[in-house]
Write a protein that holds these residues in place. Structure first.
Motif, mmCIF file in Angstrom:
data_model
loop_
_atom_site.group_PDB
_atom_site.id
_atom_site.type_symbol
_atom_site.label_atom_id
_atom_site.label_comp_id
_atom_site.label_asym_id
_atom_site.label_seq_id
_atom_site.Cartn_x
_atom_site.Cartn_y
_atom_site.Cartn_z
ATOM 1 N N ALA A 130 -7.924 -127.011 -46.256
ATOM 2 C CA ALA A 130 -8.508 -126.093 -45.279
ATOM 3 C C ALA A 130 -8.129 -124.650 -45.586
ATOM 4 C CB ALA A 130 -8.031 -126.459 -43.871
ATOM 5 N N GLU A 131 -9.069 -123.746 -45.346
ATOM 6 C CA GLU A 131 -8.786 -122.318 -45.456
ATOM 7 C C GLU A 131 -8.300 -121.827 -44.097
ATOM 8 O OE1 GLU A 131 -8.704 -120.287 -48.008
ATOM 9 O OE2 GLU A 131 -9.240 -121.913 -49.381
ATOM 10 N N VAL A 132 -7.062 -121.384 -44.050
ATOM 11 C CA VAL A 132 -6.488 -120.963 -42.766
ATOM 12 C C VAL A 132 -5.909 -119.557 -42.904
ATOM 13 C CG1 VAL A 132 -5.963 -123.281 -41.947
ATOM 14 C CG2 VAL A 132 -4.293 -122.061 -43.361
ATOM 15 N N THR A 133 -5.839 -118.882 -41.777
ATOM 16 C CA THR A 133 -5.272 -117.537 -41.736
ATOM 17 C C THR A 133 -3.949 -117.566 -40.981
ATOM 18 O OG1 THR A 133 -6.348 -116.952 -39.665
ATOM 19 C CG2 THR A 133 -7.599 -116.563 -41.704
ATOM 20 N N VAL A 134 -3.190 -116.498 -41.132
ATOM 21 C CA VAL A 134 -1.933 -116.381 -40.388
ATOM 22 C C VAL A 134 -2.211 -116.390 -38.898
ATOM 23 C CG1 VAL A 134 0.013 -114.847 -39.878
ATOM 24 C CG2 VAL A 134 -0.711 -115.210 -42.248
ATOM 25 N N GLU A 135 -3.294 -115.766 -38.497
ATOM 26 C CA GLU A 135 -3.648 -115.733 -37.085
ATOM 27 C C GLU A 135 -3.889 -117.142 -36.542
ATOM 28 O OE1 GLU A 135 -4.041 -111.834 -38.747
ATOM 29 O OE2 GLU A 135 -4.908 -113.744 -39.396
ATOM 30 N N GLN A 136 -4.583 -117.976 -37.309
ATOM 31 C CA GLN A 136 -4.841 -119.341 -36.867
ATOM 32 C C GLN A 136 -3.554 -120.159 -36.800
ATOM 33 O OE1 GLN A 136 -7.704 -120.090 -39.984
ATOM 34 N NE2 GLN A 136 -9.417 -120.179 -38.513
ATOM 35 N N LEU A 137 -2.674 -119.974 -37.792
ATOM 36 C CA LEU A 137 -1.403 -120.697 -37.804
ATOM 37 C C LEU A 137 -0.515 -120.232 -36.653
ATOM 38 C CD1 LEU A 137 -0.668 -120.645 -41.648
ATOM 39 C CD2 LEU A 137 -1.488 -122.585 -40.292
ATOM 40 N N ALA A 138 -0.521 -118.936 -36.402
ATOM 41 C CA ALA A 138 0.279 -118.395 -35.299
ATOM 42 C C ALA A 138 -0.194 -118.956 -33.959
ATOM 43 C CB ALA A 138 0.200 -116.873 -35.299
ATOM 44 N N ALA A 139 -1.513 -119.063 -33.789
ATOM 45 C CA ALA A 139 -2.050 -119.620 -32.550
ATOM 46 C C ALA A 139 -1.612 -121.068 -32.376
ATOM 47 C CB ALA A 139 -3.579 -119.517 -32.559
ATOM 48 N N ARG A 140 -1.581 -121.816 -33.478
ATOM 49 C CA ARG A 140 -1.138 -123.213 -33.415
ATOM 50 C C ARG A 140 0.328 -123.306 -33.026
ATOM 51 N NH1 ARG A 140 -3.090 -127.990 -34.874
ATOM 52 N NH2 ARG A 140 -5.047 -126.986 -35.464
ATOM 53 N N ARG B 190 2.162 -123.313 -53.066
ATOM 54 C CA ARG B 190 3.097 -124.210 -53.762
ATOM 55 C C ARG B 190 2.833 -125.665 -53.409
ATOM 56 N NH1 ARG B 190 4.706 -125.983 -57.850
ATOM 57 N NH2 ARG B 190 6.772 -126.910 -57.998
ATOM 58 N N GLN B 191 2.548 -125.939 -52.121
ATOM 59 C CA GLN B 191 2.270 -127.313 -51.721
ATOM 60 C C GLN B 191 0.980 -127.837 -52.349
ATOM 61 O OE1 GLN B 191 4.989 -128.372 -50.389
ATOM 62 N NE2 GLN B 191 5.522 -126.197 -50.318
ATOM 63 N N ARG B 192 0.013 -126.951 -52.506
ATOM 64 C CA ARG B 192 -1.230 -127.371 -53.159
ATOM 65 C C ARG B 192 -0.990 -127.753 -54.619
ATOM 66 N NH1 ARG B 192 -5.144 -122.691 -50.428
ATOM 67 N NH2 ARG B 192 -5.767 -123.948 -48.615
ATOM 68 N N VAL B 193 -0.154 -126.986 -55.300
ATOM 69 C CA VAL B 193 0.176 -127.330 -56.686
ATOM 70 C C VAL B 193 0.928 -128.654 -56.736
ATOM 71 C CG1 VAL B 193 1.538 -126.649 -58.700
ATOM 72 C CG2 VAL B 193 0.158 -124.942 -57.502
ATOM 73 N N LEU B 194 1.883 -128.849 -55.824
ATOM 74 C CA LEU B 194 2.628 -130.104 -55.781
ATOM 75 C C LEU B 194 1.699 -131.288 -55.534
ATOM 76 C CD1 LEU B 194 5.725 -128.982 -53.700
ATOM 77 C CD2 LEU B 194 5.808 -129.919 -56.006
ATOM 78 N N ARG B 195 0.757 -131.136 -54.590
ATOM 79 C CA ARG B 195 -0.183 -132.225 -54.321
ATOM 80 C C ARG B 195 -1.074 -132.479 -55.537
ATOM 81 N NH1 ARG B 195 -1.825 -133.837 -49.464
ATOM 82 N NH2 ARG B 195 0.400 -133.613 -49.019
ATOM 83 N N ALA B 196 -1.471 -131.419 -56.219
ATOM 84 C CA ALA B 196 -2.266 -131.597 -57.436
ATOM 85 C C ALA B 196 -1.470 -132.365 -58.485
ATOM 86 C CB ALA B 196 -2.699 -130.235 -57.973
ATOM 87 N N ALA C 91 -12.426 -132.790 -58.605
ATOM 88 C CA ALA C 91 -12.189 -133.445 -57.318
ATOM 89 C C ALA C 91 -10.816 -133.088 -56.768
ATOM 90 C CB ALA C 91 -12.322 -134.964 -57.476
ATOM 91 N N ILE C 92 -9.830 -133.028 -57.644
ATOM 92 C CA ILE C 92 -8.481 -132.682 -57.216
ATOM 93 C C ILE C 92 -8.439 -131.239 -56.733
ATOM 94 C CG2 ILE C 92 -6.121 -132.294 -58.051
ATOM 95 C CD1 ILE C 92 -6.518 -134.773 -59.853
ATOM 96 N N ALA C 93 -9.153 -130.361 -57.422
ATOM 97 C CA ALA C 93 -9.214 -128.962 -56.993
ATOM 98 C C ALA C 93 -9.788 -128.854 -55.585
ATOM 99 C CB ALA C 93 -10.046 -128.150 -57.976
ATOM 100 N N TRP C 94 -10.815 -129.639 -55.295
ATOM 101 C CA TRP C 94 -11.424 -129.607 -53.971
ATOM 102 C C TRP C 94 -10.462 -130.164 -52.919
ATOM 103 C CZ3 TRP C 94 -15.484 -127.319 -51.866
ATOM 104 C CH2 TRP C 94 -15.905 -127.746 -50.612
ATOM 105 N N ARG C 95 -9.819 -131.293 -53.230
ATOM 106 C CA ARG C 95 -8.925 -131.948 -52.266
ATOM 107 C C ARG C 95 -7.692 -131.100 -51.954
ATOM 108 N NH1 ARG C 95 -7.312 -138.050 -53.261
ATOM 109 N NH2 ARG C 95 -6.040 -137.412 -51.477
ATOM 110 N N THR C 96 -7.269 -130.284 -52.898
ATOM 111 C CA THR C 96 -6.041 -129.513 -52.693
ATOM 112 C C THR C 96 -6.300 -128.083 -52.244
ATOM 113 O OG1 THR C 96 -6.019 -129.038 -55.089
ATOM 114 C CG2 THR C 96 -4.653 -130.863 -54.307
ATOM 115 N N GLY C 97 -7.549 -127.762 -51.968
ATOM 116 C CA GLY C 97 -7.843 -126.464 -51.394
ATOM 117 C C GLY C 97 -8.071 -125.348 -52.385
ATOM 118 N N PHE C 98 -8.087 -125.665 -53.687
ATOM 119 C CA PHE C 98 -8.348 -124.618 -54.679
ATOM 120 C C PHE C 98 -9.842 -124.361 -54.845
ATOM 121 C CE2 PHE C 98 -4.065 -125.948 -56.097
ATOM 122 C CZ PHE C 98 -3.443 -124.722 -56.019
#
Length: 320
Positions: A227-237, A263-269, A282-289
């Motif tokens: 998911a593409e998220v912003t600091v504002e969205q994370l802060a609201a959560r 970093r987590q996206r690279v680790l998941r990849a 497919a991995i690029a899509w699943r990891t948000g790249f």
């Protein structure tokens, strides 16, 4: 020209790391047109030394043999990070560098070079397991944790075990040329040069949200790496203002939300490249790249190698 090589040992030497140096510099390959080195194994603590595997190594050569060496190699050994070193050995290494010789360490052998003062204000490599300890003990040394070896002439340092092969072949390539290094590598059935760095071999499990105030957000971010998220969205959560959230995030994770999720996206990849047959796209899509190109760019920045090369390393040469 490199002609005279000595490997200097202390009690508790690791046989594999010693064997690496012996294999590259201690075998007569003159029938193949390759250079022959005047090679010797030198003891700094008596004619017979123990190894960490329980057998002994004997040699007639003492420290005086180092005085004529063009290259002095220091294999790894037991407790090299904590032990004291003979002053005669430290002085011999300093004299060698002073007269123009090179010194090479394999894995924890770097602690001997550091104790001799040969790494101050220099860059060096070491096995990732020892990197933090080396940097803490010798703050004037620039420890490069992610590389296989560092050539800060006349001091060459290498990371763990097999990285000693990379460093030895690098010295041969530097002194006698690519053709000679490639022929020796071919006889050893190893690649003459490996892509990437140490970072690809360090196991870094994904964190599970142990932080006090942003822990739940971290867990959510791990589960939504695509998911593409912003600091504002994370802060609201997290029920905080963006400014407060960013400050708390930095305090509890040591980094920014952007760098953390990258970093987590690279680790998941890495996990997917090792454990699945999914394509890089497919991995690029699943990891948000999003795209394979974006994944490759960040993968190379983080690990020093490409996704395809990483997959071949950890799944074998026939991996897609």
């Amino acid at each position: 020209m490199l002609k005279n090589v000595a490997a200097v040992l202390l009690d508790g030497v690791h046989p594999f790391e010693l064997g690496v140096v012996c294999e590259v510099f201690g075998i007569d390959r003159s029938e193949e047109g390759l250079p022959v080195y005047d090679f010797a194994v030198v003891s700094a603590e008596g004619p017979t030394l123990g190894t960490h595997c329980g057998f002994t190594v004997s040699t007639p050569y003492g420290l005086e043999r180092l005085e004529e060496a063009d290259l002095i190699a220091v294999p790894a050994g037991n407790a090299y990070a904590e032990r004291a070193y003979p002053e005669e050995l430290l002085a011999a290494l300093r004299r060698a560098v002073g007269r123009g010789a090179r010194v090479l360490s394999v894995c924890s052998g770097v602690f001997l070079l550091a104790a001799a003062g040969l790494l101050e204000d220099r860059r060096c490599a070491v096995h990732w397991h020892h990197a933090e300890q080396l940097a803490r003990r010798y703050p004037r040394i620039a420890v490069e944790q992610d590389v296989l070896y560092v050539d800060d002439d006349p001091v060459i340092t290498s990371a763990g075990t097999a990285a000693g092969i990379d460093a030895c072949l690098h010295i041969v390539r530097k002194e006698q040329g690519t053709e000679v290094a490639n022929k020796i590598a071919r006889r050893m059935v190893v690649p003459p040069h490996r892509d990437g760095g140490q970072a690809q071999y360090i196991e870094r499990p994904l964190p599970r949200g142990s932080c006090d105030t942003v822990g739940e957000v971290l867990v959510w971010m791990e589960e939504h790496l695509d998911a593409e998220v912003t600091v504002e969205q994370l802060a609201a959560r997290a029920h905080m203002s963006p400014r407060t959230f960013a400050r708390r995030f930095q305090q509890e994770t040591g980094t920014t939300p952007y760098r953390w999720i990258l970093r987590q996206r690279v680790l998941r990849a890495q996990e997917l490249l090792e454990g699945t047959d999914e394509t890089v796209d497919a991995i690029a899509w699943r990891t948000g790249f999003g795209t394979a190109a974006a994944l490759r760019h960040q993968f190379v920045r983080a690990l020093g190698t490409t996704p395809n090369a990483y997959r071949r390393t950890f799944r074998g040469p026939h991996a897609a």
